[in-house]
Scaffold this active site. Structure first.
Site, PDB file in Angstrom:
ATOM      1  N   LYS A 232       0.830  -1.212   0.000  1.00 39.55           N
ATOM      2  CA  LYS A 232       0.000   0.000   0.000  1.00 39.55           C
ATOM      3  C   LYS A 232       0.864   1.262   0.000  1.00 39.55           C
ATOM      4  CE  LYS A 232      -3.817  -2.437   1.140  1.00 39.55           C
ATOM      5  NZ  LYS A 232      -4.465  -3.045   0.040  1.00 39.55           N
ATOM      6  N   CYS A 233       1.944   1.241  -0.711  1.00 32.74           N
ATOM      7  CA  CYS A 233       2.932   2.324  -0.725  1.00 32.74           C
ATOM      8  C   CYS A 233       2.926   2.994  -2.099  1.00 32.74           C
ATOM      9  CB  CYS A 233       4.305   1.714  -0.425  1.00 32.74           C
ATOM     10  SG  CYS A 233       5.694   2.856  -0.496  1.00 32.74           S
ATOM     11  N   GLY A 234       3.283   4.249  -2.137  1.00 33.58           N
ATOM     12  CA  GLY A 234       3.412   4.936  -3.417  1.00 33.58           C
ATOM     13  C   GLY A 234       4.473   4.304  -4.307  1.00 33.58           C
TER      14      GLY A 234
END
Length: 151
Positions: free
Chosen positions: A26-28
């Site tokens: 769930k990270c950029g």
């Protein structure tokens, strides 16, 4: 342990060039899975292994279970390289592998892992070669990777 809960010994990768990465779903920077998989497909036959270690220490960006992580990586990015159970990379609970990597390849200003997708290139003889910042795209590592594969 891998995402299926099976014990894995790093000696299983003896003689392989490794790219070890702390990951998050769930990270950029999560789209880097695509570039990592491209490298894996391109160089696995030459001795590359990419080892992904999910970590929830940065913004709680890896909240899922092992099954969630496995499904996410396969469905969204076609990840076929080995993925392991969630670990900690910093602090007192840091996994011994990451303690070793941080000691051998210190970071800028601090040895701590600064964010998801920090990458470590390890030669086939086990020698740590280079540490890459989280924002370093996998494609930018290719030149170093090719050199490591020829060592």
């Amino acid at each position: 342990k891998n995402l299926k809960g099976e014990s894995v010994n790093l000696s299983d990768y003896k003689g392989k060039t490794l790219l070890i990465v702390n990951t998050a779903s769930k990270c950029g920077l999560t789209p880097q899975y695509e570039g990592l998989e491209e490298l894996y497909q391109k160089y696995q036959s030459e001795g590359l292994e990419i080892l992904g270690f999910p970590c929830n220490q940065f913004g709680a960006q890896e909240p899922g279970t092992a099954s969630d992580i496995e499904s996410f990586c396969a469905v969204n990015y076609g990840v076929s390289f080995p993925m392991f159970e969630k670990i900690e990379v910093n602090g007192r609970g840091a996994h011994p592998l990451f303690k070793y990597l941080k000691k051998e390849l210190p970071g800028t200003l601090t040895n701590a892992i600064k964010w998801n997708f920090t990458k470590f290139l390890i030669a086939a003889d086990g020698q740590p070669l280079k540490r890459y910042a989280p924002t370093t795209e996998p494609s930018s590592i290719e030149v170093d990777l090719k050199g490591a594969l020829k060592r």
